[in-house]
Design a protein around this motif. Structure first.
Motif, PDB file in Angstrom:
ATOM      1  N   LEU A  95      63.131 -44.409   9.761  1.00 21.98           N
ATOM      2  CA  LEU A  95      63.854 -43.344  10.451  1.00 21.98           C
ATOM      3  C   LEU A  95      65.172 -43.847  11.017  1.00 21.98           C
ATOM      4  O   LEU A  95      65.365 -45.040  11.246  1.00 21.98           O
ATOM      5  N   HIS A  99      64.313 -37.537   7.362  1.00 21.13           N
ATOM      6  CA  HIS A  99      64.667 -36.947   8.651  1.00 21.13           C
ATOM      7  C   HIS A  99      63.617 -35.933   9.095  1.00 21.13           C
ATOM      8  O   HIS A  99      63.745 -35.341  10.163  1.00 21.13           O
ATOM      9  N   PHE A 122      62.250 -39.578  18.782  1.00 20.28           N
ATOM     10  CA  PHE A 122      63.394 -39.991  17.965  1.00 20.28           C
ATOM     11  C   PHE A 122      64.705 -39.761  18.718  1.00 20.28           C
ATOM     12  O   PHE A 122      65.563 -40.647  18.798  1.00 20.28           O
TER      13      PHE A 122
END
Length: 237
Positions: A34, A186, A226
């Protein structure tokens, strides 16, 4: 089939794309890679598959140096790049026959991979006639036609509609069984569905390397984790 990355650096001119990235991936692990756009994910993947030479550092695939044993290590790896560079004027089976010939595979392997990825109804069409979802299937087929032990998949569901995303995700889950897999994405639902571990990059540096549960931690969602981790300073992380 293991991957070991030690102190990897990649510099383009004056800009560092990767800075001292170290990572170990064990046999059978599925890693979610990521990071925001420009974090260095694609660069890292290209270095692993030998498409880019790092500025410094070492990458070992099954204890063999990617730099010193390029031909041998590439035989272990199947790679689906982000832009899925296909020959659009070739027919599906023709293209996969071309890939099989490069990989020294039999004609039987072509038919097997076509069936495995669900391309049988489309095999006699030109690639340019296919939907985006079927083009991704062709890309995945070329990546697995030689039955590699390692799969490197860069944004495999990018640009697909929700139904196509589910189809490709299920396909990756099926073909990735008993393989070592690194997926850049994503889409956090994809990470939750496919991955056992998260490696987070930002501005070329590794910010986190944790299980899904540890990565989410105190946050309600993976998206929240994130966002927070990629907007903190390195010192805070």
């Amino acid at each position: 089939m293991t991957i070991s990355i030690k102190d990897l650096n990649k510099k383009y001119g004056e800009q560092w794309a990767l800075k001292n990235v170290s990572l170990n991936v064990d046999k059978g692990e599925v890693i979610g890679l990521l990071g925001p756009n420009g974090a260095g994910k694609s660069t890292l993947m290209k270095c692993i598959v030998g498409a880019l030479e790092p500025t410094s550092g070492e990458i070992l695939v099954n204890d063999r140096s990617v730099k010193d044993h390029a031909f041998e290590t590439k035989q272990f790896i199947g790679y689906l790049p982000e832009n899925n560079p296909l020959y659009m004027d070739m027919y599906v089976k023709e293209y996969l026959s071309f890939v099989a010939d490069i990989r020294k595979q039999t004609s039987q392997s072509i038919d097997e991979v076509i069936e495995k990825v669900g391309l049988t109804p489309e095999k006699n069409k030109k690639i340019k006639q296919l939907s985006k979802g079927y083009k991704q299937r062709v890309g995945l087929a070329q990546a697995i036609i030689h039955q590699p032990d390692i799969l490197i998949l860069d944004e495999p569901t990018n640009g697909l509609d929700p139904n196509q995303i589910i189809e490709i995700r299920n396909l990756i889950k099926e073909v990735g069984e008993n393989k070592t897999v690194i997926i850049s994405t994503h889409i956090m639902q994809e990470v939750a569905a496919l991955c056992s571990r998260v490696v987070l990059l930002n501005k070329g540096e590794k910010l986190a390397d944790k299980s899904i549960v540890e990565f989410q931690g105190k946050y309600e969602t993976l998206e929240a984790a994130f966002h927070d981790l990629t907007t903190q300073t390195k010192a805070e992380v």
